[in-house]
Scaffold this active site. Structure first.
Site, PDB file in Angstrom:
ATOM      1  N   LYS A  80       6.471 -21.680  -2.249  1.00  0.00           N
ATOM      2  CA  LYS A  80       6.150 -22.702  -3.255  1.00  0.00           C
ATOM      3  C   LYS A  80       5.715 -22.006  -4.541  1.00  0.00           C
ATOM      4  CE  LYS A  80       3.387 -26.952  -3.825  1.00  0.00           C
ATOM      5  NZ  LYS A  80       2.333 -27.812  -3.253  1.00  0.00           N
ATOM      6  N   SER A 160       3.429 -32.835  -3.344  1.00  0.00           N
ATOM      7  CA  SER A 160       4.005 -31.960  -4.329  1.00  0.00           C
ATOM      8  C   SER A 160       4.918 -30.880  -3.782  1.00  0.00           C
ATOM      9  CB  SER A 160       2.876 -31.291  -5.118  1.00  0.00           C
ATOM     10  OG  SER A 160       2.150 -30.406  -4.291  1.00  0.00           O
ATOM     11  N   SER A 184      -0.034 -33.062   0.041  1.00  0.00           N
ATOM     12  CA  SER A 184       1.156 -32.412  -0.516  1.00  0.00           C
ATOM     13  C   SER A 184       1.969 -31.584   0.462  1.00  0.00           C
ATOM     14  CB  SER A 184       0.769 -31.526  -1.706  1.00  0.00           C
ATOM     15  OG  SER A 184       0.565 -32.313  -2.853  1.00  0.00           O
TER      16      SER A 184
END
Lengths: 494, 498, 100
Positions: A80, A160, A184
């Protein structure tokens, strides 16, 4: 020969170790998938095929010499883009950090490389991890590989960690890192039929992870199944003296101790999570989950978490407040974007840089956070929210006197279409209604794919555990997984 | 009570003063990073990733900084808070990379304490006075901006970012510039004793924000102004004097005092408004979520307490009672920890070298240090710290006097030569032939010769002209080339002349 | 409590985010929507509740006073510190001239 990109972490690790295939073959297969899907899915901000190959070559060389390959030996993963990676652009999906190349490596990513993993690239996300649909990224939406039956409408991969969820679901990576501040990891996992666990706050070091809300942020793995999550979490977690909130505890052997037998365990079902107007499919799935856990030997009881309805508003005070301060460093002085209008002074430069560098949702949260901390409002908003947070945490403590884990849905709905919620921040925030309470209490929580909606979209069930009891969470997750037999995959259209 | 008043056109005004002193904590590394704190390094060479506020960097507090703050609190008899927290103070400036300063607003590490300033008649402080200290908290220093290196840019150096500071906040208990000056000096003395701050005001290790207001005697407190970053005792006194006068002028002209931040200009001795920093400061303090509550354990506190040295007030009292020094000398010797340490080593060396008890040689040592060595060093323009005469060498010299080996005047000569060459006292005495003769037989022989040669004067002396005693002493000393021990010479002469 | 354009402008200024008139107008109802929603917390009785300080019971660890003990948290890395700077000259960061 098998399609290597269909394999998960354990299978790749074991296959490489056994010599069924080489780590380089694995890396090349995933590199190819990453490249082929980029245009359609936009899961990555930067691809780093050379890094994946380099790590794979190192693993193969170790194997040739008969050395230990590590917990993640030969497994390429997606990272990420909230984790700082040495000399590889790290943006938090923002314009303000575009081009920023950290001269350091986050603890979690370093732990993964030390365990033999390789990096396929930096995954797209909601800007500064603020969002539930990946629509706030400066680098464009991630498109979910899933589609509703009979529809070509683009769906949100969740957020997210939407790049992470999409990449795992689309077999661009066998696993990926995520971070979870209010859901997330769990919400995107639920939206994409993948598995993700947020460990106890402090299990994974926050050092080198771009901060959103410090008291909530926690990294975790996203993968195909529970076992893969256990393996990867073992590699990511661990005490880090550089993070004052890091837990000084040994990392358990979660994988080794996995057990789907829940005899003697009690599962709590929080009645406050059964909300008015809840999607019937979600309710049905939840009931099905109860049956599965009973089948696994667990006793199931009703519990009460009375302050549940206040979790989201609490979160939307605390997280923006912390963010408004954490994001003050993006000022155009030391790194990232600088917008210096003609004749501007220092303070003008700050205002111009931050106006140009932050997206709308980030600005919105910074403003909310600034407001709730400002003179005259601090006690009414921030202090009150921290008090309610104490109550929410106490609710869980009381509940855990009676039960070992809690079962709940991960999300109130299946994946929604891109654009569906963008004009209404509040309805977007409501996506995290089931995931936020555990975040506020710092508890380990996991989403496991458990079924499909009538439109053929994945649905997830959430297990919430006691502090430090990732094992209990993983075991309950495994029990669900074994019974749900979730094998659905998005059909390749990209 | 101070009698300091400002004479205005409308009558007398009282001044009310409080000081917020920022003292740099003596530590090797910074408060939250492992970068060095050394003064004067090349720009940005003592900057850790967190000091530059790189994304994802986290603070971990330095134990030594916490320890020093606690010890300082103990030295001012303050309440030590076993529970404290770090808060973020949010504002934007180029010397503050994080966009917030980590400080302690809500739960400081040290609570209420106090210190005593000594009476000083000349300065208008008639008696000892207790000044209250509200709190001490620990916080990060900011970086430095250079404005004159480039035509359109300011340069930013982050070396100081994150250096640990103690903010020591006094009560508004001071009522004259002299009291404020005495408070700052005393605080500096204590910090240097404790070793928690080097007190080096030139290098910015200590600086004061000066809060001043004026009022008519007996009236409510007036509105105060805060003059920032004043970095010497003298400047603090000047700033107060100027600011109090200015406020009186404003008030007497019918104006109002604006609560504001002001800047002291050392060149003019005046203060001016700092409007640039005034704009809407709302610091949005909240507990730093990267840092957990700081809990101090009992054994840590015990270690802190056990490591405290004898503090200036106690030391001064001991010098007076145990060593029999005058209040003045005791004050001079304890005003700075280095002086006190030097004196104590000197005393020990003197006692050892002379075989006497410290209390027997203490006055001699104190007088010699204050009137001989300080004067000599002053002339040389050097300090005790750099003195070529060490306490060991000084002790040897003083022992030579105590044992009667050399005379007081010879000792002065020896000191001069020691300062010049750094040689040992004994070697100088030997080389220069300064040893005085104390052998009674040898002295007696010389005296006999003098008396024999001056039989007429002996008669006159015995006839009542006692003033001639000095003549015999002089003749004897002359015959002995000045090396006769005057005390022995006197004794024998007295015996011989009846 | 609700915010008006002037308040939002003040908050944006505190947060150093430049906003246009149009943006301001759009933000007022959005922020009010969120603020009104979070204000439901006011109905919770918290009179005997301490604000949360540590989500997992844990106290603050302190580190030893050693310079550059870990290169990742130490100094002496000017090049790395300046590597991403928009303007760096002579070992300094450059910013528009500040008049104090």
């Amino acid at each position: 020969m098998t399609d290597l990109t269909e394999l998960g972490v354990a299978q790749i690790r074991d296959g490489v170790k056994a010599g069924d295939f080489t780590a380089v073959e694995v890396a090349e297969a995933f590199n190819a998938n990453v490249a082929a899907a980029q245009e359609a899915l936009n899961a990555f901000i930067v691809a780093t095929p050379e890094k994946a190959l380099e790590a794979a070559q190192a693993t193969d060389a170790k194997r040739a010499k008969g050395e230990d390959l590590g917990k993640m030996g030969g497994v390429p993963i997606g990272m990420k883009d909230l984790f700082a990676t040495f000399d590889v652009q790290t943006t938090a999906a923002s314009h303000i950090l575009e081009g920023f190349k950290p001269q350091y490596e986050s603890t979690v990513s370093q732990n993964l490389w030390n365990a033999g993993a390789g990096m396929l690239g930096k995954l797209n996300l909601d800007q500064f991890a603020m969002g539930s649909s990946n629509e706030t990224s400066y680098f464009g939406n991630v498109i979910s590989p899933w589609r509703k039956q009979g529809s070509n409408a683009q769906l949100a991969p969740g957020g997210s960690s939407g790049g992470s969820s999409a990449a795992v679901a689309a077999r661009l990576a066998p696993a990926a890192t995520g971070t979870d501040t209010g859901g997330s990891i769990r919400q995107p996992a639920a939206f994409t039929g993948t598995t993700g666990i947020k460990p106890t706050y402090g299990r994974c070091s926050r050092w080198g992870v771009v901060a959103f809300a410090s008291s909530l942020d926690q990294a975790g793995p996203m993968a195909k199944d529970t076992r893969d999550c256990a393996i990867m979490l073992e590699a990511m977690a661990g005490f880090d003296p550089k993070d004052a909130t890091s837990l000084d505890l040994p990392v358990p052997n979660w994988e080794e101790l996995l057990s789907a037998d829940l005899s003697g365990k009690t599962v709590g079902i929080p009645r406050e999570y059964r909300m008015d107007g809840m999607d019937a499919e979600i309710v049905a799935l939840w009931d099905q989950g109860v049956a599965w856990l009973k089948d696994a030997g667990a006793k199931v009881i009703d519990i009460s978490l009375p302050h549940t309805k206040y979790a989201l508003p609490t979160y939307y005070i605390i997280a923006p407040a912390e963010a408004s301060s954490n994001l003050a460093r993006y000022d155009g002085v030391r790194y990232g974007l600088r917008d210096l209008p003609e004749g501007a002074n220092l303070q003008d430069m700050y205002a111009a840089t931050r106006a140009a560098g932050f997206g709308e949702e980030v600005k919105r949260r910074i403003l909310i956070g600034t407001y709730v901390l400002s003179a005259g409002f601090y006690d009414a908003y921030y202090t009150q929210a921290q008090k309610v947070r104490t109550l929410i945490s106490q609710d869980f403590q009381k509940a855990f006197e009676e039960c070992d884990v809690i079962l709940a849905p991960t999300t109130p709905t299946p994946a929604f279409a891109l654009g569906e919620n963008v004009d209404d921040p509040l309805s977007m925030y409501l996506n995290d209604v089931f995931s936020v309470p555990a975040s506020l209490a710092g508890l380990p929580a996991m989403s496991v794919p458990a079924g499909l909606s009538k439109d053929g979209l994945p649905l997830g069930l959430q297990i919430i555990g006691k502090s430090f009891d990732e094992q209990g969470v993983l075991n309950a997750g495994l029990a669900l997984e074994a019974r749900a037999q979730f094998t659905a995959k998005p059909e390749k259209w990209w | 009570m101070s009698t300091y008043r400002i004479q205005g056109a409308t009558g007398e005004w009282e001044v009310v003063i409080g000081l917020e002193v920022h003292a740099q904590v003596s530590s090797q590394a910074k408060l939250f990073s492992g970068a060095a704190t050394e003064f004067g390094a090349e720009p940005n060479t003592q900057v850790a990733l967190i000091d530059a506020a790189m994304p994802g960097m986290l603070p971990v507090p330095n134990k030594e900084c916490i320890r020093q703050a606690v010890r300082t609190g103990m030295a001012i008899n303050a309440q030590i808070n076993k529970y404290s927290r770090f808060d973020r103070k949010n504002y934007f400036y180029a010397d503050l990379p994080q966009g917030y300063q980590i400080s302690q607003l809500y739960h400081p590490i040290v609570g209420e304490g106090e210190l005593v300033i000594e009476a000083d008649e000349k300065a208008g402080i008639p008696e000892d006075k207790v000044i209250g200290i509200e709190r001490i908290h620990v916080e990060q220093d900011a970086g430095k901006l250079m404005h004159d290196q480039h035509p359109t840019m300011s340069y930013v150096d982050l070396n100081r970012v994150g250096v640990a500071l103690m903010e020591i906040v006094s009560r508004p208990d001071m009522t004259s510039p002299a009291e404020a000056g005495a408070y700052l000096s005393k605080l500096r003395t204590i910090l240097r004793y404790v070793g928690s701050c080097d007190g080096n005001m030139d290098q910015g290790s200590m600086r004061a924000d000066v809060n001043v207001s004026v009022r008519k005697p007996g009236e409510e407190l007036g509105t105060r102004t805060e003059t920032k970053n004043v970095n010497s005792v003298r400047f603090v006194m000047q700033a107060i004097e100027h600011e109090a006068m200015r406020q009186v002028d404003v008030l007497e002209a019918g104006g109002k005092i604006v609560q504001e931040t002001r800047l002291f200009d050392p060149n003019t001795g005046s203060t001016r408004s700092m409007r640039s920093k005034e704009d809407a400061h709302d610091y949005r303090y909240f507990p730093d979520p990267d840092l957990l509550p700081l809990i101090l354990e009992d054994d840590f506190l015990e270690d802190c307490r056990n490591s405290l040295p004898e503090l200036p007030d106690a030391k001064k009292a001991r010098y007076e009672t145990e060593l029999g020094l005058s209040a003045y000398n005791a004050q001079v010797l304890t005003a700075d920890v280095d002086t006190a340490r030097w004196f104590e080593r000197l005393l020990a060396e003197t006692a050892k070298a002379s075989g006497k008890a410290p209390a027997e040689v203490s006055k001699q040592a104190a007088n010699w240090l204050i009137s001989e060595l300080f004067g000599a060093l002053n002339k040389l323009g050097t300090s005790l710290e750099e003195s070529p005469v060490t306490p060991e060498k000084g002790g040897d010299l003083l022992a030579l006097i105590a044992k009667g080996t050399i005379s007081g005047s010879a000792a002065k000569q020896v000191l001069e030569i020691m300062l010049d060459t750094g040689d040992e006292a004994e070697a100088i005495v030997e080389r220069e032939g300064l040893k005085q003769e104390s052998d009674t037989g040898a002295i007696e022989a010389e005296i006999d010769k003098v008396l024999a040669a001056n039989a007429d004067k002996v008669e006159q002396y015995k006839g009542g002209k006692v003033a001639l005693f000095g003549f015999f002493v002089g003749q004897t000393m002359k015959a002995m080339k000045g090396k006769g021990n005057p005390q022995v010479v006197n004794e024998i002469l007295k015996a011989k002349l009846g | 409590m609700s915010v008006d354009t002037a308040t939002v402008a003040k908050i944006a200024s505190l947060a150093r985010i430049k906003v246009t008139e149009g943006e301001l107008e759009a933000m007022v109802p959005e922020l009010n929507g969120i603020l009104n929603w979070v204000e439901q917390l006011g109905e919770v009785d918290t009179s005997n509740v301490e604000p949360m300080t540590a989500v997992i019971p844990n106290t603050l660890r302190l580190r030893e006073d050693v310079v550059d003990a870990d290169p990742l948290t130490g100094g002496g890395k000017r090049e790395e510190v300046l590597a991403n700077a928009p303007v760096a000259e002579h070992g300094f960061f450059g910013v528009p001239k500040v008049i104090e």
